[in-house]
Design an enzyme around this catalytic site. Structure first.
Site, PDB file in Angstrom:
ATOM      1  N   THR A  88       0.800  -1.226   0.000  1.00 28.15           N
ATOM      2  CA  THR A  88       0.000   0.000   0.000  1.00 28.15           C
ATOM      3  C   THR A  88       0.832   1.275   0.000  1.00 28.15           C
ATOM      4  O   THR A  88       0.583   2.193  -0.786  1.00 28.15           O
ATOM      5  CB  THR A  88      -0.944  -0.004   1.220  1.00 28.15           C
ATOM      6  OG1 THR A  88      -1.796  -1.140   1.139  1.00 28.15           O
ATOM      7  CG2 THR A  88      -1.791   1.253   1.262  1.00 28.15           C
ATOM      8  N   LYS A 170      -7.113   4.393   5.520  1.00 28.27           N
ATOM      9  CA  LYS A 170      -5.738   4.194   5.995  1.00 28.27           C
ATOM     10  C   LYS A 170      -4.986   5.526   5.981  1.00 28.27           C
ATOM     11  O   LYS A 170      -5.079   6.284   5.004  1.00 28.27           O
ATOM     12  CB  LYS A 170      -5.001   3.204   5.097  1.00 28.27           C
ATOM     13  CG  LYS A 170      -5.570   1.790   5.092  1.00 28.27           C
ATOM     14  CD  LYS A 170      -4.748   0.899   4.175  1.00 28.27           C
ATOM     15  CE  LYS A 170      -5.268  -0.529   4.146  1.00 28.27           C
ATOM     16  NZ  LYS A 170      -4.473  -1.404   3.261  1.00 28.27           N
TER      17      LYS A 170
END
Length: 554
Positions: A88, A170
């Site tokens: 990510t 996130k």
């Protein structure tokens, strides 16, 4: 009278010439492409979206989401990450910087920091305080990202008048796309609070509209049972609902719909659980739409940028796996969120006045246990056995295990001081350790830092590894597991490798200045930012190694 007319004639002609010159000057300073420049760019990163999720679930999608982007926009069908590890943090950084970890320095979500002599997190920064929470969840900044982003370049190009807002569940999915100069980046704090927070890097206090959103009850409304959007019997594109390849929610005895555990239904605590449902994506859309309205994005002649990351797709993929009905249902629901977002942009900014791109931060592997049961070569690393064998090798060959500093992200970090004290060459030690690691059953390929330093690879696995290898931050030995062999529990999917299932992701462009079409020519993640720079008329991010996608710009 004729004399007066004659006298005025030069002034009349001068006026005609002046108007004509002004027209030419305006034409020269207002090129055709500037008329197509968007008032707002919306960057969408779907966490863990494989390219085949676009095609596999195609017949279930409505006309206003994925299909609208693909049919009315430009579809890059052969789009890939050109580096590893595929995770990510590096994914979001690479999309927005136009380069790879070798240049922007985000070599993982976490990595061993050589100068700190400890593991570091890609977005953490103790120099700043949390905003909107009393926990440390907001102590973040982009300081570990070494280059500018396309969002930075837009801010610089407009003398900081163009707004940049970044939103994701996130923190790293918001902090890194926002760049170093973002007006704001917001992420979701789960736990027992369930609210959007930020960092003092961006602001001293949350804006009133964010506080109002947090207090509105919208988030609590999503603490409800997760049922399928459509009749589950129509989900023929995924495996059976009850199988051995999926994880379980807290009190479940089977990974089946509906998911309605006590904490999922409890509206007063455990909001973290929402990240593992499609409702996390809905919350993200709700908040993004609130940002568009409150920040008046795309309302003037100066381009703004909204970076959105849909993160629940990753949480769900990790828990249930590529072939699950949960993943299918999540994408069908995400399709509705895209429809809602695009319709709002039409109404708030104006059709044809904004531009959207959609891509992913990495792909994912099908659950190896499932593949193995289907007679496809696959498996799991025996980490304990590898650790034991490697420890014994270090003791036998070097008389100590202190030579080893860290093993993470499929890289081995060595203590260069100890190697020097042993009066050995670093390249020789790297090569010896590489040979040992290659002898292990589940390992397919091994390369040394010396090879990464000395060679310039242009294709294949070493090319991908080299693009992810940073001279100051990365390890001494890099290893690649056999295809479809991972270090992970036996339920759910994972990612991180240079293999095709982790690198092939979608890339769709839609809206202002985008022609309809598609290409099967290879494009790569670092190509996105320079393509946007061409369309916006800005400078490229300062570490750019990608190239504008000419097929779309012609």
């Amino acid at each position: 009278m004729k004399k007066i007319t004659f006298l005025l004639l030069p002034f009349f002609l001068l006026g005609i010439l002046t108007v004509d010159a002004q027209r030419k000057n305006r034409k020269n300073h207002d090129p055709k492409e500037s008329q197509n420049r968007p008032k707002l760019v919306v960057g969408i990163v779907v966490d863990q979206m494989r390219y085949d999720y676009l095609t596999r679930f195609w017949n279930h999608y409505g006309e206003g989401g994925f299909k609208r982007l693909a049919n009315q926009g430009f579809n890059c069908k052969n789009h890939h990450f050109n580096y590893a590890p595929t995770s990510t943090g590096p994914g979001h950084a690479s999309v927005y910087t136009g380069t790879t970890p070798a240049t922007h320095g985000i070599i993982g979500n976490h990595w061993y920091g050589k100068t700190e002599d400890k593991m570091v997190y890609c977005a953490s920064d103790d120099a700043f305080e949390s905003v909107g929470t009393t926990t440390d969840d907001g102590k973040m900044s982009p300081h570990r990202m070494l280059t500018t982003t396309i969002t930075d370049q837009l801010r610089l190009h407009t003398q900081m008048r163009g707004k940049v807002i970044a939103v994701a569940l996130k923190d790293r999915g918001a902090v890194l796309p926002g760049g170093h100069t973002a007006n704001a980046a917001y992420w979701f704090e789960g736990g027992d609070t369930g609210q959007w927070i930020s960092s003092s890097y961006y602001m001293d206090a949350l804006p009133e509209w964010v506080n109002n959103f947090n207090a509105s009850g919208k988030i609590k409304s999503y603490k409800k049972a997760w049922t399928t959007l459509k009749n589950i019997s129509s989900y023929l594109e995924s495996g059976p609902d009850n199988n051995a390849y999926e994880g379980l929610f807290e009190t479940e005895i089977a990974p089946t719909f509906p998911h309605s555990t006590p904490n999922l239904l409890n509206k007063e605590k455990d909001f973290e659980i929402l990240k593992y449902t499609p409702y996390g994506n809905s919350i993200t859309t709700d908040f993004a739409l609130a940002a568009i309205e409150a920040e008046q994005l795309g309302k003037d002649g100066i381009a703004d940028f909204l970076a959105i990351s849909f993160s629940s797709t990753d949480y769900i993929g990790h828990k249930y796996g590529v072939n699950s009905k949960e993943v299918q249902d999540t994408y069908l629901r995400l399709d509705l969120e895209l429809d809602r977002l695009l319709n709002t942009l039409d109404a708030q900014v104006g059709a044809g006045q904004y531009m959207v791109f959609l891509t992913a931060d990495h792909g994912a592997i099908n659950v190896p246990a499932y593949l193995k049961d289907e007679k496809v070569p696959a498996g799991y690393l025996d980490n304990e056995k590898m650790k034991e064998d490697f420890t014994n090798f270090l003791k036998y060959r070097y008389g100590t295990t202190d030579i080893l500093k860290n093993v993470s992200n499929n890289q081995i970090f060595l203590d260069h001081k100890i190697i020097k004290n042993l009066d050995m060459g670093l390249d020789d030690v790297q090569e010896e350790i590489a040979a040992e690691i290659l002898s292990y059953d589940m390992i397919d390929k091994v390369y040394t830092g010396y090879q990464m330093w000395q060679n310039e690879y242009t294709s294949g696995i070493p090319y991908i590894l080299q693009n992810g290898w940073h001279q100051k931050r990365s390890g001494d030995v890099l290893y690649v597991t056999k295809p479809a062999h991972i270090s992970y529990p036996r339920t759910g999917s994972s990612h991180g490798t240079p293999m095709i299932y982790d690198t092939h992701v979608p890339l769709l462009f839609y809206g202002a200045g985008i022609k309809k079409g598609s290409t099967a020519h290879r494009t790569e993640i670092p190509d996105i930012a320079p393509t946007l720079a061409v369309m916006l008329g800005t400078a490229f991010p300062n570490g750019t190694t990608g190239k504008p996608i000419v097929k779309m710009l012609e």
